[in-house]
Design a protein around this motif. Structure first.
Motif, mmCIF file in Angstrom:
data_model
loop_
_atom_site.group_PDB
_atom_site.id
_atom_site.type_symbol
_atom_site.label_atom_id
_atom_site.label_comp_id
_atom_site.label_asym_id
_atom_site.label_seq_id
_atom_site.Cartn_x
_atom_site.Cartn_y
_atom_site.Cartn_z
ATOM 1 N N UNK A 228 0.775 -1.225 -0.123
ATOM 2 C CA UNK A 228 -0.098 -0.140 -0.049
ATOM 3 C C UNK A 228 0.891 1.110 0.190
ATOM 4 N N UNK A 229 1.850 1.296 0.693
ATOM 5 C CA UNK A 229 2.827 2.387 0.669
ATOM 6 C C UNK A 229 3.525 2.629 -0.543
ATOM 7 N N UNK A 230 3.838 1.568 -1.190
ATOM 8 C CA UNK A 230 4.503 1.795 -2.755
ATOM 9 C C UNK A 230 3.430 2.075 -3.742
ATOM 10 N N UNK A 231 2.133 1.592 -3.612
ATOM 11 C CA UNK A 231 1.080 1.968 -4.456
ATOM 12 C C UNK A 231 0.654 3.505 -4.131
ATOM 13 N N UNK A 232 0.944 3.995 -2.976
ATOM 14 C CA UNK A 232 0.334 5.443 -2.637
ATOM 15 C C UNK A 232 1.166 6.212 -3.601
ATOM 16 N N UNK A 233 2.511 5.838 -3.514
ATOM 17 C CA UNK A 233 3.571 7.051 -4.361
ATOM 18 C C UNK A 233 3.255 7.132 -5.802
ATOM 19 N N UNK A 234 2.749 6.193 -6.445
ATOM 20 C CA UNK A 234 2.273 5.947 -7.761
ATOM 21 C C UNK A 234 0.785 6.709 -8.154
ATOM 22 N N UNK A 235 0.135 7.158 -7.168
ATOM 23 C CA UNK A 235 -1.114 7.883 -7.317
ATOM 24 C C UNK A 235 -0.986 9.403 -7.939
ATOM 25 N N UNK A 236 -1.766 9.607 -8.889
ATOM 26 C CA UNK A 236 -1.816 10.928 -9.536
ATOM 27 C C UNK A 236 -1.825 12.253 -8.387
ATOM 28 N N UNK A 237 -2.516 11.996 -7.479
ATOM 29 C CA UNK A 237 -2.738 13.187 -6.306
ATOM 30 C C UNK A 237 -1.480 13.254 -5.786
ATOM 31 N N UNK A 238 -0.571 12.616 -5.997
ATOM 32 C CA UNK A 238 0.695 12.718 -5.398
ATOM 33 C C UNK A 238 1.915 13.120 -6.365
ATOM 34 N N UNK A 239 1.615 12.418 -7.428
ATOM 35 C CA UNK A 239 2.938 12.656 -8.620
ATOM 36 C C UNK A 239 2.542 14.061 -9.229
ATOM 37 N N UNK A 240 1.275 14.393 -9.364
ATOM 38 C CA UNK A 240 1.148 15.627 -10.008
ATOM 39 C C UNK A 240 1.469 16.840 -9.214
ATOM 40 N N UNK A 241 1.949 16.630 -8.029
ATOM 41 C CA UNK A 241 2.416 17.954 -7.393
ATOM 42 C C UNK A 241 3.892 17.648 -6.704
#
Length: 275
Positions: A228-241
């Motif tokens: 879940x920690x790894x998958x969290x970093x791949x989410x757009x709401x994090x990557x886009x910022x």
């Protein structure tokens, strides 16, 4: 033409003056020679090679249309010789790519081991410095960490690298951007609560400020939060910022809110906000 010659001959017979008759014979001969040369010359201009003639436009159009033979040549299957050559070439290319991939993988594993070893050494050195009473070169004090984080999460920042400690200091000092922070807290919480592995962990708290967030969670099944920690970093709401993260986890046996836990995980996320 024969009628013309006959009429001229009859005229010539009626002429008694010999010079006049010779003159008429010369005129007739000249006419015959001129007519013959004219016909031959005109016929040569029409078709000197006795082959069909195409205009310039016809030739251009003819050349632009591919022949059936050329199409068949283009669609013919490659000969066994060329196929074997291409197969060997593809095999060599695939082998080179495989070797390059394996070399990159080996290099990544070596660097990862070196990086992990360096982190462990840094952590040990920082621990020794604290025991010796030497202040670390940052403005974050242990009292601030203890006040901000409950046990057992304090160690995650206490033994973090200097960059993480500096960012965490900024996080503590920053005022809360309510709208942005609430939005990010909701996005992070929803993602983790509904993750496929969420039956093995639960959130303790998600706190966001102005350009950073910290996530605390406990595990009821060992190491179930890592994916879940790894998958969290791949989410757009994090990557886009332009988010970057720091994480730490450890075994921890106890009871939290009446639930038996076997471990915990701490995640610190820093964002690059525009404006």
């Amino acid at each position: 033409m024969l009628k013309v010659i006959a009429e001229i001959t009859n005229i010539a017979k009626g002429v008694k003056n010999m010079s006049t008759w010779k003159w008429l014979i010369g005129v007739v001969a000249g006419l015959l020679i001129g007519y013959t040369l004219g016909i031959n010359s005109f016929g040569t201009q029409l078709n000197p090679t006795q082959e069909p003639i195409h205009s310039e436009a016809d030739l251009v159009e003819f050349q632009s249309i591919p022949s059936i033979e050329s199409n068949e040549q283009q669609t013919q299957e490659p000969s066994p010789k060329s196929t074997q050559f291409e197969s060997r070439e593809n095999a060599n290319t695939g082998q080179c790519e495989s070797e390059a991939y394996q070399e990159s993988l080996d290099r990544y594993e070596r660097l990862s081991k070196t990086y992990s070893g360096s982190l462990n050494q840094i952590s040990e050195l920082m621990h020794l410095l604290r025991e010796a009473g030497v202040a670390l070169p940052d403005n974050l004090t242990q009292d601030e960490i203890d006040a901000a984080l409950p046990h057992p999460f304090t160690d995650t920042i206490t033994y973090a690298g200097l960059i993480t400690r500096q960012k965490y200091k900024e996080h503590l000092d920053a005022e809360r951007d309510y709208s942005w922070a609430l939005n990010k807290e909701t996005q992070i919480s929803d993602f983790l609560n509904f993750h496929d592995d969420a039956n093995g962990f639960f959130l303790d708290k998600v706190t966001c400020k102005q350009s950073s967030c910290e996530v605390r969670l406990f595990e009821t099944i060992s190491d179930t939060s890592s994916q879940a920690h790894s998958d969290l970093y791949s989410q757009d709401f994090l990557r886009n910022e332009g988010a970057t993260g720091y994480g730490s986890s450890s075994a921890f046996y106890g009871e939290v809110d009446g639930v038996d836990v076997v471990g915990y995980r701490y995640i610190f996320i820093s964002f690059e906000r525009n404006g």
